[in-house]
Scaffold this motif. Structure first.
Motif, PDB file in Angstrom:
ATOM      1  N   PRO A   9      -1.258  -9.771 -11.954  1.00 48.89           N
ATOM      2  CA  PRO A   9      -2.451 -10.578 -12.253  1.00 48.89           C
ATOM      3  C   PRO A   9      -2.674 -11.631 -11.164  1.00 48.89           C
ATOM      4  CG  PRO A   9      -1.012 -10.428 -14.176  1.00 48.89           C
ATOM      5  CD  PRO A   9      -0.264  -9.814 -13.022  1.00 48.89           C
ATOM      6  N   GLY A  10      -3.943 -11.860 -10.823  1.00 48.59           N
ATOM      7  CA  GLY A  10      -4.282 -12.878  -9.834  1.00 48.59           C
ATOM      8  C   GLY A  10      -4.221 -12.404  -8.397  1.00 48.59           C
ATOM      9  N   THR A  11      -3.878 -11.133  -8.191  1.00 42.50           N
ATOM     10  CA  THR A  11      -3.804 -10.590  -6.834  1.00 42.50           C
ATOM     11  C   THR A  11      -5.200 -10.496  -6.238  1.00 42.50           C
ATOM     12  OG1 THR A  11      -1.838  -9.305  -7.383  1.00 42.50           O
ATOM     13  CG2 THR A  11      -3.089  -8.573  -5.478  1.00 42.50           C
ATOM     14  N   GLY A  12      -5.337 -10.921  -5.001  1.00 36.59           N
ATOM     15  CA  GLY A  12      -6.618 -10.817  -4.315  1.00 36.59           C
ATOM     16  C   GLY A  12      -6.849  -9.410  -3.793  1.00 36.59           C
ATOM     17  N   VAL A  13      -7.999  -9.197  -3.198  1.00 39.80           N
ATOM     18  CA  VAL A  13      -8.325  -7.900  -2.610  1.00 39.80           C
ATOM     19  C   VAL A  13      -7.613  -7.793  -1.260  1.00 39.80           C
ATOM     20  CG1 VAL A  13     -10.202  -6.473  -1.728  1.00 39.80           C
ATOM     21  CG2 VAL A  13     -10.562  -7.878  -3.770  1.00 39.80           C
ATOM     22  N   PRO A  14      -6.837  -6.720  -1.041  1.00 39.04           N
ATOM     23  CA  PRO A  14      -6.116  -6.577   0.231  1.00 39.04           C
ATOM     24  C   PRO A  14      -7.074  -6.459   1.426  1.00 39.04           C
ATOM     25  CG  PRO A  14      -5.373  -4.939  -1.375  1.00 39.04           C
ATOM     26  CD  PRO A  14      -6.581  -5.627  -1.952  1.00 39.04           C
ATOM     27  N   ILE A  15      -6.560  -6.791   2.602  1.00 40.21           N
ATOM     28  CA  ILE A  15      -7.375  -6.707   3.813  1.00 40.21           C
ATOM     29  C   ILE A  15      -7.399  -5.292   4.387  1.00 40.21           C
ATOM     30  CG2 ILE A  15      -7.041  -9.125   4.420  1.00 40.21           C
ATOM     31  CD1 ILE A  15      -5.011  -8.206   6.535  1.00 40.21           C
ATOM     32  N   ALA A  16      -6.656  -4.376   3.778  1.00 36.70           N
ATOM     33  CA  ALA A  16      -6.595  -2.984   4.214  1.00 36.70           C
ATOM     34  C   ALA A  16      -6.452  -2.113   2.968  1.00 36.70           C
ATOM     35  CB  ALA A  16      -5.413  -2.787   5.172  1.00 36.70           C
ATOM     36  N   PRO A  17      -6.542  -0.796   3.097  1.00 34.34           N
ATOM     37  CA  PRO A  17      -6.463   0.077   1.926  1.00 34.34           C
ATOM     38  C   PRO A  17      -5.024   0.287   1.430  1.00 34.34           C
ATOM     39  CG  PRO A  17      -6.886   1.384   3.882  1.00 34.34           C
ATOM     40  CD  PRO A  17      -6.898  -0.059   4.308  1.00 34.34           C
ATOM     41  N   PHE A  18      -4.529  -0.650   0.613  1.00 31.25           N
ATOM     42  CA  PHE A  18      -3.192  -0.546   0.027  1.00 31.25           C
ATOM     43  C   PHE A  18      -3.144  -1.348  -1.263  1.00 31.25           C
ATOM     44  CE2 PHE A  18      -2.914  -4.315   2.698  1.00 31.25           C
ATOM     45  CZ  PHE A  18      -2.229  -5.219   1.897  1.00 31.25           C
ATOM     46  N   VAL A  19      -2.084  -1.164  -2.025  1.00 34.81           N
ATOM     47  CA  VAL A  19      -1.820  -1.959  -3.229  1.00 34.81           C
ATOM     48  C   VAL A  19      -0.548  -2.765  -2.977  1.00 34.81           C
ATOM     49  CG1 VAL A  19      -2.975  -0.392  -4.824  1.00 34.81           C
ATOM     50  CG2 VAL A  19      -0.547  -0.055  -4.310  1.00 34.81           C
ATOM     51  N   PRO A  20      -0.331  -3.844  -3.738  1.00 40.21           N
ATOM     52  CA  PRO A  20       0.884  -4.637  -3.538  1.00 40.21           C
ATOM     53  C   PRO A  20       2.170  -3.838  -3.721  1.00 40.21           C
ATOM     54  CG  PRO A  20      -0.707  -5.894  -4.805  1.00 40.21           C
ATOM     55  CD  PRO A  20      -1.247  -4.492  -4.696  1.00 40.21           C
ATOM     56  N   GLY A  21       2.167  -2.919  -4.676  1.00 38.60           N
ATOM     57  CA  GLY A  21       3.360  -2.113  -4.898  1.00 38.60           C
ATOM     58  C   GLY A  21       3.015  -0.758  -5.467  1.00 38.60           C
ATOM     59  N   GLY A  32       4.024  -4.461   2.821  1.00 39.69           N
ATOM     60  CA  GLY A  32       4.244  -5.605   3.685  1.00 39.69           C
ATOM     61  C   GLY A  32       3.461  -6.791   3.150  1.00 39.69           C
ATOM     62  N   THR A  33       4.159  -7.895   2.917  1.00 36.73           N
ATOM     63  CA  THR A  33       3.566  -9.061   2.276  1.00 36.73           C
ATOM     64  C   THR A  33       3.515 -10.212   3.266  1.00 36.73           C
ATOM     65  OG1 THR A  33       4.465  -8.302   0.162  1.00 36.73           O
ATOM     66  CG2 THR A  33       3.764 -10.611   0.302  1.00 36.73           C
ATOM     67  N   LEU A  34       2.337 -10.721   3.470  1.00 36.51           N
ATOM     68  CA  LEU A  34       2.099 -11.822   4.399  1.00 36.51           C
ATOM     69  C   LEU A  34       1.856 -13.111   3.620  1.00 36.51           C
ATOM     70  CD1 LEU A  34      -0.108  -9.587   6.571  1.00 36.51           C
ATOM     71  CD2 LEU A  34       1.688 -11.005   7.579  1.00 36.51           C
ATOM     72  N   PRO A  35       1.926 -14.264   4.283  1.00 38.37           N
ATOM     73  CA  PRO A  35       1.712 -15.544   3.594  1.00 38.37           C
ATOM     74  C   PRO A  35       0.225 -15.831   3.397  1.00 38.37           C
ATOM     75  CG  PRO A  35       2.230 -15.945   5.886  1.00 38.37           C
ATOM     76  CD  PRO A  35       2.367 -14.466   5.667  1.00 38.37           C
ATOM     77  N   ILE A  58       5.586 -13.938  -3.855  1.00 38.62           N
ATOM     78  CA  ILE A  58       4.653 -12.834  -4.115  1.00 38.62           C
ATOM     79  C   ILE A  58       5.421 -11.545  -4.390  1.00 38.62           C
ATOM     80  CG2 ILE A  58       2.884 -11.336  -3.085  1.00 38.62           C
ATOM     81  CD1 ILE A  58       1.886 -13.854  -1.567  1.00 38.62           C
ATOM     82  N   ILE A  59       6.433 -11.262  -3.570  1.00 42.93           N
ATOM     83  CA  ILE A  59       7.245 -10.057  -3.765  1.00 42.93           C
ATOM     84  C   ILE A  59       7.913 -10.096  -5.138  1.00 42.93           C
ATOM     85  CG2 ILE A  59       9.330  -8.851  -2.984  1.00 42.93           C
ATOM     86  CD1 ILE A  59       8.384  -9.543  -0.082  1.00 42.93           C
ATOM     87  N   LYS A  60       8.444 -11.239  -5.507  1.00 41.57           N
ATOM     88  CA  LYS A  60       9.068 -11.385  -6.826  1.00 41.57           C
ATOM     89  C   LYS A  60       8.066 -11.047  -7.929  1.00 41.57           C
ATOM     90  CE  LYS A  60      11.481 -14.711  -9.748  1.00 41.57           C
ATOM     91  NZ  LYS A  60      11.766 -16.107 -10.001  1.00 41.57           N
ATOM     92  N   GLY A  61       6.826 -11.489  -7.780  1.00 43.25           N
ATOM     93  CA  GLY A  61       5.792 -11.186  -8.764  1.00 43.25           C
ATOM     94  C   GLY A  61       5.505  -9.691  -8.874  1.00 43.25           C
ATOM     95  N   VAL A  62       5.513  -8.996  -7.748  1.00 43.78           N
ATOM     96  CA  VAL A  62       5.291  -7.545  -7.755  1.00 43.78           C
ATOM     97  C   VAL A  62       6.464  -6.849  -8.439  1.00 43.78           C
ATOM     98  CG1 VAL A  62       4.963  -5.474  -6.326  1.00 43.78           C
ATOM     99  CG2 VAL A  62       3.850  -7.631  -5.670  1.00 43.78           C
TER     100      VAL A  62
END
Length: 130
Positions: A9-21, A32-35, A58-62
């Motif tokens: 929840p609360g994840t923004g739209v990625p800058i490329a075609p991928f999902v957080p996990g 790959g998770t950036l600040p 962020i990684i912990k949240g995923v």
């Protein structure tokens, strides 16, 4: 093999075609998770410690959204902009992985936005969820 997109929840739209996990056969692959904030702006510009903490949070949240904990992380791929930040990154990393450490590698490279100092991707074994 079935796979499930993990989008906390609360994840923004990625800058490329991928999902957080992506979860497949009990293995979670964290992109790959950036600040970035939810609008893809770099946070904590110039502060490798704060950027690393932000990335690992962020990684912990995923991982938690997939039903796991940071103890389930088995491998990390760390990309840093400058070796001068290696010690700062490692200090924060040790806070998130206080026990048996995951396997990992660390390389110096250019990142997608110039103000980003660290990027981390992870693999975790969280059990068969998909």
């Amino acid at each position: 093999m079935p796979k499930t997109a993990i989008i906390p929840p609360g994840t923004g739209v990625p800058i490329a075609p991928f999902v957080p996990g992506t979860l497949a056969d009990g293995v979670l692959y964290v992109s790959g998770t950036l600040p970035f904030d939810k609008d893809n702006n770099v946070v904590h510009v110039g502060d490798a410690t704060a950027q690393t903490r932000h990335v690992l949070t962020i990684i912990k949240g995923v991982v938690e959204a997939a039903g796991g904990t940071m103890d389930d992380v088995t491998f990390n791929m760390i990309m840093l902009k400058d070796w001068a930040d290696y010690g700062k990154i490692n200090a924060v990393y040790a806070e998130f992985f206080p026990g048996v450490k995951p396997a990992r590698y660390c390389i110096q490279c250019g990142l997608v936005k110039p103000d980003a100092l660290v990027e981390i991707a992870s693999i975790a074994h969280v059990g068969k969820k998909a």
